[in-house]
Design an enzyme around this catalytic site. Sequence first.
Site, mmCIF file in Angstrom:
data_model
loop_
_atom_site.group_PDB
_atom_site.id
_atom_site.type_symbol
_atom_site.label_atom_id
_atom_site.label_comp_id
_atom_site.label_asym_id
_atom_site.label_seq_id
_atom_site.Cartn_x
_atom_site.Cartn_y
_atom_site.Cartn_z
ATOM 1 N N GLY A 1 34.537 46.657 29.836
ATOM 2 C CA GLY A 1 34.275 46.677 28.406
ATOM 3 C C GLY A 1 35.148 47.733 27.750
ATOM 4 C CD GLN B 1 36.078 53.272 25.545
ATOM 5 O OE1 GLN B 1 35.722 52.117 25.544
ATOM 6 N NE2 GLN B 1 36.069 54.028 26.635
ATOM 7 C CB CYS C 1 32.804 56.131 30.189
ATOM 8 S SG CYS C 1 33.438 55.948 28.524
ATOM 9 C CG LEU C 2 38.049 52.581 30.906
ATOM 10 C CD1 LEU C 2 38.750 51.477 30.118
ATOM 11 C CD2 LEU C 2 38.686 52.749 32.273
ATOM 12 C CG HIS D 1 29.068 52.202 28.066
ATOM 13 N ND1 HIS D 1 28.839 53.188 29.009
ATOM 14 C CD2 HIS D 1 30.337 52.429 27.601
ATOM 15 C CE1 HIS D 1 29.905 53.962 29.089
ATOM 16 N NE2 HIS D 1 30.832 53.520 28.255
ATOM 17 C CD GLU D 2 32.257 49.288 26.315
ATOM 18 O OE1 GLU D 2 32.888 50.031 25.536
ATOM 19 O OE2 GLU D 2 32.280 49.439 27.555
ATOM 20 C CG HIS E 1 32.287 53.865 23.619
ATOM 21 N ND1 HIS E 1 32.560 55.200 23.765
ATOM 22 C CD2 HIS E 1 32.371 53.338 24.871
ATOM 23 C CE1 HIS E 1 32.781 55.476 25.050
ATOM 24 N NE2 HIS E 1 32.662 54.363 25.744
HETATM 25 CO CO CO Z 1 32.821 53.983 27.756
#
Ligand code: CO
Length: 176
Positions: A45, A50, A97-98, A139-140, A143
């Site tokens: 995702g 991000q 998480c990236l 999660h997304e 963000h």
């Molecule tokens: Co993340």
Amino acid sequence: MDYRIRTWPDKILKQKMKEVDFFDERLKGYIEIMYKRMYEEEGVGLAANQIGIPYQIIVIDTTKRENEEEKEEGIKLALINPNIVEKSGEVQSTEGCLSFPGIQITIPRAEKIKVLAQDIEGKEIELETDGFLAVVLQHEIDHINGIPFINYLSPVKRRLILEKYMKAKKELTRSK
Ligand code: CO
């Protein structure tokens, strides 16, 4: 724009993103680059902020997930202006998480959610889901609302995790 992955403590990860009111080539371009960057980074995702795009857009692809145990079918989708309107139940979710490379934490998430969003044409979508997809969506969507997953840790745990993360990050930067 270079669309590199923004990592904590970049301030764009702490801000609520703007609503999308353009359903045109520009939006299509954003979504394309988001998928591209997500696949390059091997994420399931990605939220627009991000990679520095300041709008409420998320992309998800759980179809390549190698987990045979949970016989859940994968899905690929882009959601514009998504909002969670109903939540129920609770699960413990272990997530990475990236934007926090090297960190994995276990936090509570709702088990079942209902999401209202728009598709790439601006048409309204309603989505009710549970399991892995529900966790990725939470999660997304967090963000684009400026909520990083570490916010669900107790203050003490958060401080410890962040200290470890910042130390690793510094060492990584130095060795480059
Ligand atoms: Co993340």
